[in-house]
Design an enzyme around this catalytic site. Structure first.
Site, PDB file in Angstrom:
ATOM      1  N   ARG A  57       0.762  -1.207   0.101  1.00 13.89           N
ATOM      2  CA  ARG A  57       0.126  -0.145   0.003  1.00 13.89           C
ATOM      3  C   ARG A  57       0.881   1.055   0.029  1.00 13.89           C
ATOM      4  O   ARG A  57       0.364   2.289  -0.498  1.00 13.89           O
ATOM      5  CB  ARG A  57      -1.133  -0.060   1.287  1.00 13.89           C
ATOM      6  CG  ARG A  57      -1.990   1.175   1.216  1.00 13.89           C
ATOM      7  CD  ARG A  57      -3.132   1.001   1.963  1.00 13.89           C
ATOM      8  NE  ARG A  57      -3.004   0.174   3.051  1.00 13.89           N
ATOM      9  CZ  ARG A  57      -2.378   0.824   4.236  1.00 13.89           C
ATOM     10  NH1 ARG A  57      -1.898   2.046   4.246  1.00 13.89           N
ATOM     11  NH2 ARG A  57      -2.326  -0.065   5.656  1.00 13.89           N
ATOM     12  N   TYR A 110     -16.452  15.635 -14.408  1.00 16.91           N
ATOM     13  CA  TYR A 110     -16.968  14.517 -14.537  1.00 16.91           C
ATOM     14  C   TYR A 110     -18.002  14.228 -13.363  1.00 16.91           C
ATOM     15  O   TYR A 110     -18.032  14.653 -12.501  1.00 16.91           O
ATOM     16  CB  TYR A 110     -15.724  13.623 -14.179  1.00 16.91           C
ATOM     17  CG  TYR A 110     -16.106  12.107 -14.503  1.00 16.91           C
ATOM     18  CD1 TYR A 110     -16.141  11.418 -15.600  1.00 16.91           C
ATOM     19  CD2 TYR A 110     -15.889  11.155 -13.151  1.00 16.91           C
ATOM     20  CE1 TYR A 110     -16.535  10.103 -15.594  1.00 16.91           C
ATOM     21  CE2 TYR A 110     -16.294  10.100 -13.111  1.00 16.91           C
ATOM     22  CZ  TYR A 110     -16.383   9.358 -14.460  1.00 16.91           C
ATOM     23  OH  TYR A 110     -16.695   7.926 -14.432  1.00 16.91           O
ATOM     24  N   ASP A 182      -7.689  17.659 -14.879  1.00 18.51           N
ATOM     25  CA  ASP A 182      -8.124  16.511 -15.087  1.00 18.51           C
ATOM     26  C   ASP A 182      -7.830  16.249 -16.562  1.00 18.51           C
ATOM     27  O   ASP A 182      -8.481  16.637 -17.435  1.00 18.51           O
ATOM     28  CB  ASP A 182      -9.338  15.993 -14.581  1.00 18.51           C
ATOM     29  CG  ASP A 182      -9.829  14.766 -15.049  1.00 18.51           C
ATOM     30  OD1 ASP A 182      -9.232  14.036 -15.927  1.00 18.51           O
ATOM     31  OD2 ASP A 182     -10.944  14.053 -14.615  1.00 18.51           O
ATOM     32  N   LYS A 207      -8.907   4.827 -19.247  1.00 21.57           N
ATOM     33  CA  LYS A 207      -9.536   5.474 -20.451  1.00 21.57           C
ATOM     34  C   LYS A 207      -8.470   5.506 -21.664  1.00 21.57           C
ATOM     35  O   LYS A 207      -7.966   4.466 -21.971  1.00 21.57           O
ATOM     36  CB  LYS A 207     -10.014   6.981 -20.536  1.00 21.57           C
ATOM     37  CG  LYS A 207     -10.964   7.207 -19.231  1.00 21.57           C
ATOM     38  CD  LYS A 207     -12.041   6.295 -19.348  1.00 21.57           C
ATOM     39  CE  LYS A 207     -13.116   6.439 -17.958  1.00 21.57           C
ATOM     40  NZ  LYS A 207     -13.382   7.824 -17.480  1.00 21.57           N
TER      41      LYS A 207
HETATM   42  C1  LIG Z   1     -13.689   8.157 -16.183  1.00 16.02           C
HETATM   43  C2  LIG Z   1     -13.208   9.378 -15.713  1.00 16.02           C
HETATM   44  C3  LIG Z   1     -12.894   9.912 -14.174  1.00 16.02           C
HETATM   45  C4  LIG Z   1     -13.127   8.789 -13.264  1.00 16.02           C
HETATM   46  O1  LIG Z   1     -12.156   7.717 -13.244  1.00 16.02           O
HETATM   47  P1  LIG Z   1     -12.643   6.088 -13.000  1.00 16.02           P
HETATM   48  O2  LIG Z   1     -11.251   5.555 -13.516  1.00 16.02           O
HETATM   49  O3  LIG Z   1     -13.649   5.733 -13.667  1.00 16.02           O
HETATM   50  O4  LIG Z   1     -12.654   6.275 -11.396  1.00 16.02           O
HETATM   51  C5  LIG Z   1     -12.622  11.169 -14.008  1.00 16.02           C
HETATM   52  N1  LIG Z   1     -12.413  11.989 -14.841  1.00 16.02           N
HETATM   53  C6  LIG Z   1     -12.528  11.995 -16.090  1.00 16.02           C
HETATM   54  C7  LIG Z   1     -12.634  12.967 -17.079  1.00 16.02           C
HETATM   55  C8  LIG Z   1     -13.112  10.815 -16.643  1.00 16.02           C
HETATM   56  O5  LIG Z   1     -13.500  10.386 -17.988  1.00 16.02           O
END
Ligand SMILES: *Cc1c(COP(=O)(O)O)cnc(C)c1O
Length: 392
Positions: A57, A110, A182, A207
């Site tokens: 961890r 998001y 982000d 993603k």
């Molecule tokens: C999917 C997404 C998240 C969250 O990510 P997870 O891996 O699903 O927790 C945050 N910001 C954006 C822009 C996203 O597309």
């Protein structure tokens, strides 16, 4: 080794095969804990007087390779890996705020980030508000004495509106406020926010970085001092860390990020142009379209327009759903950045939690669809879209 180009570092950075029996593919250190040579050595590791792993961890060799690689790709000093994008977002936001503080956010965030901000406000009295950040003066007027974080998504999901990251970072610097971006929609291949002044970059690695739809993961990159502090507080003690196997899958997927992104971008550009010409389509939102209101900003801060297209069909919600149900190759699913082309309906899916009034303000009608363009032949993706559009 001196710094090589992005396409090279994304394959090699952070891994030295000859230190691992020459294994070309990095080992998965599937272990929870690490054995100390002696009691004294263990004590020294806890005291930070001796290098070495303690417990997974806190740090794990496979995960550490991924952290070094993402840091290099974003041109940052230190990377941290988390069990999901939201684990990264929550560790960073909770780490940078305390009760009474204020977070200034871009116009859209998001859906689950929206949920987290609501929770932080209700439980910890950390307030937030959303702002267009469209020019310096209005941004300045939105900063309060209590603002301790500026949180930006660009492009904003699903309207694809952009925020000028360089401008926001420059203004924030005057006030000494850290800017968190982000960068999920672009990946570091298309946009590197740290290079234009931001302080922390976050990714849902689920993603484009993964690219194959088989991992949930998150990453953050920034200055060593800040990220080390977060590693020893909100990462370690809340504990949303990444597993060694997921880190390995990401190291594997990320090697092909540049070639995948090139194809995503080429396909999306062709499809956006075709969608725009189709009589059943009303409105195409794509930063690579010359008529996109922020086309110039897109060219300034993104090296290519990305693989996401939002568009409105003529008609109503029922017709949007009929259109989706007529698709065969294109899969109905949330998430993005995968080899498969995916389509979703924001007003009933990713943004269903946002109250209708706010949704309308953000420009999310129930005729709006978001397409994550995959890696298939664009002719086949278009044939599927065209057939379903013609049925409307
Ligand atoms: C999917 C997404 C998240 C969250 O990510 P997870 O891996 O699903 O927790 C945050 N910001 C954006 C822009 C996203 O597309």
């Amino acid at each position: 080794m001196d710094t090589k180009r992005f396409e090279t570092e994304v394959i090699h950075k952070g891994y030295h095969a000859l230190q691992h029996h020459g294994s070309l593919s990095p080992p998965i250190f599937q272990t929870s804990t690490f054995v100390f040579d002696t009691a004294e050595s263990g004590a020294k590791r806890f005291a930070g007087e001796e290098e070495g792993f303690i417990y997974s961890r806190l740090s794990n060799p496979t995960v550490a390779m991924l952290e070094e690689r993402i840091a290099s790709m974003e041109n940052g000093e230190k990377g941290l890996a988390f069990g999901s994008g939201m684990a990264a977002v929550s560790a960073i936001l909770l780490g940078l705020t305390k009760t009474g503080d204020h977070i200034l956010c871009s116009e859209g965030v998001y859906g689950c980030t929206f949920g987290l901000l609501t929770l932080m406000e209700e439980k910890y009295h950390i307030t937030h508000n959303f702002h267009s950040m469209s020019d310096e003066d209005s941004l300045r007027s939105a900063i309060t004495d209590y603002t301790t974080v500026i949180y930006v998504e660009s492009p904003i999901n699903p309207t694809m509106k952009l925020v000028d990251i360089e401008m926001v970072s420059r203004v924030a610097k005057e006030y000494g406020i850290p800017v968190v971006v982000d960068n999920t929609f672009c990946s570091p291949y298309l946009q590197r926010p740290l290079d234009i002044g931001c302080d922390v970059v976050i990714h849902s690695a689920t993603k484009y970085l993964c690219g194959h739809g088989d991992v949930i993961g998150g990453l953050a990159v920034g200055k060593k001092e800040l990220l080390s502090h977060l590693a020893m507080t909100t990462q370690k003690d809340i504990g949303g860390v990444m597993s060694p196997f997921d880190a390995w899958l990401l190291l594997r997927g990320m090697k092909t990020l540049p070639v995948r992104m090139d194809r995503h971008c080429d396909n999306a550009k062709k499809l956006a142009a075709l969608l725009k010409e189709h009589p059943a389509v009303e409105n195409v939102l794509f930063p690579g379209d010359e008529d996109f209101p922020q086309y110039e900003l897109a060219k300034k801060q993104m090296s290519n327009a990305g693989g996401l297209i939002s568009f409105e069909i003529k008609g109503n919600k029922a017709m949007a759903q009929k259109f989706m149900n007529s698709l065969e190759l294109i899969k109905i699913a949330v998430s993005l950045g995968d080899a498969e082309t995916l389509i979703q309906h924001p007003s009933t899916m990713t943004h269903a939690v946002v109250p209708e009034e706010n949704r309308m303000q953000m420009g999310i009608s129930d005729r709006l669809l978001r397409l994550s363009v995959g890696l298939e032949a664009w002719e086949d993706i278009w044939a599927d879209l065209e057939k379903a559009l013609n049925q409307l």
